[in-house]
Design an enzyme around this catalytic site. Structure first.
Site, PDB file in Angstrom:
ATOM      1  N   GLU A 156       0.834  -1.215   0.000  1.00  0.00           N
ATOM      2  CA  GLU A 156       0.000   0.000   0.000  1.00  0.00           C
ATOM      3  C   GLU A 156       0.862   1.256   0.000  1.00  0.00           C
ATOM      4  OE1 GLU A 156      -2.863   1.153  -0.353  1.00  0.00           O
ATOM      5  OE2 GLU A 156      -4.367  -0.389   0.044  1.00  0.00           O
ATOM      6  N   ASN A 186     -10.765   4.661   1.178  1.00  0.00           N
ATOM      7  CA  ASN A 186      -9.726   4.426   0.185  1.00  0.00           C
ATOM      8  C   ASN A 186      -9.766   5.539  -0.856  1.00  0.00           C
ATOM      9  OD1 ASN A 186      -7.701   2.365  -0.141  1.00  0.00           O
ATOM     10  ND2 ASN A 186      -9.296   0.835   0.164  1.00  0.00           N
ATOM     11  N   ASP A 203     -10.104   0.809  -4.959  1.00  0.00           N
ATOM     12  CA  ASP A 203      -9.061   0.780  -3.931  1.00  0.00           C
ATOM     13  C   ASP A 203      -8.263   2.083  -3.999  1.00  0.00           C
ATOM     14  OD1 ASP A 203      -7.155  -0.168  -1.997  1.00  0.00           O
ATOM     15  OD2 ASP A 203      -7.692  -2.198  -2.570  1.00  0.00           O
TER      16      ASP A 203
END
Length: 285
Positions: free
Chosen positions: A7, A146, A198
């Site tokens: 991430e 997100n 995402d």
């Protein structure tokens, strides 16, 4: 290397290197494409996202709050972390997830319940001012925040909720002077497109690039919300993307490890999307 959940990729222009975090691995990674060298540092907590600080270090949003860490030196141990702010979560089993700096150097990050099967709307979106130290709740009721990103002029803020029960991206008018979002509106109904929304990035033309988790695609939407194109990656779960490279024309994509039947899952990929990105903002001093 393969991350559990790769991430928050951030291109560090001064170092010409890419940084990102493996959330469950409690690890920060660095890749120098010029030399091909990869380095990593262990962390005491899971870090969901991060932003560069003016002194060459980082601000990390972790499980229990925000922490500063000095410049990370390849080959050396992780410097001591300094707690900047503590977060009182609504329930146990929560952590920070997606986030980044706005174009004025404030830090934004959202929290989530780690057990997504609960579909618990206990997540919050926080804004941190590095100058005053204030940490304010700007939105609640989120399941899996997100897709946080800002338009090139900084006047539009994007935010998604990637939980299967939501799958939406919102756009807000953003007051760059006060750091206040307003007038939320549905920007993308991701149930109409492959994958859950995402992590995201914005290019120099204002295109919004968002990872289609579960679909192995990265989608580009125009500023008026039209799907412009989709790029494929060789894994099912791309997690977040960031522009980098000398010309900011490489789109780096982190991913989530699924199982050993997919040996590429959890890796980082480099795409050539044909557009340039924007340099990631640094936190203000």
């Amino acid at each position: 290397m393969r991350c559990g959940v790769g991430e928050s990729p951030v291109w560090h222009a001064a170092e010409a290197a890419l940084y990102w975090t493996d959330i469950p691995g409690r690890t920060l990674w660095r890749y120098d494409p010029g030399s091909g060298q990869t380095d990593h540092w262990s962390l005491p907590e899971m870090a969901g996202c991060m932003a560069m600080t003016p002194d060459g270090g980082w601000l990390l949003a972790m499980e229990t709050g925000l922490f500063r860490v000095a410049r990370l030196v390849p080959g050396q141990a992780t410097p001591p972390l300094q707690r900047v702010a503590t977060v009182a979560h609504a329930r146990a089993g929560m952590r920070f997830n997606d986030g980044r700096a706005d174009r004025q150097g404030r830090f934004w990050a959202g929290t989530m319940v780690m057990d997504m099967s609960l579909a618990a709307p206990d997540g919050k979106l926080y804004r941190h001012d590095p100058v005053t130290g204030a940490l304010d709740v700007m939105r609640d009721g989120l399941i899996t925040p997100n897709g946080l990103a800002f338009s090139p002029d900084g006047r539009t803020m994007y935010l998604s909720d990637s939980h299967p029960a939501r799958q939406a991206v919102w756009a807000y008018d953003y007051d760059t002077d006060t750091g206040t979002p307003s007038t939320p509106r549905l920007f993308i109904d991701m149930t109409r497109y492959p994958g859950r929304p995402d992590g995201a990035a914005v290019d120099a033309d204002g295109g919004y690039w968002i990872c289609g988790n579960d679909a192995g695609q990265i989608h580009r939407f125009t500023p008026d919300g039209r799907l412009d194109r989709s790029l494929a990656v060789p894994v099912a779960k791309p997690a977040m993307c960031a522009f980098g490279g000398a010309g900011l024309d490489t789109l780096y994509v982190t991913s989530i490890r699924t199982d050993d039947t997919d040996p590429l899952s959890g890796a980082v990929f480099a795409l050539q999307p044909g557009v340039r990105g924007l340099e990631e903002p640094m936190l203000r001093a």
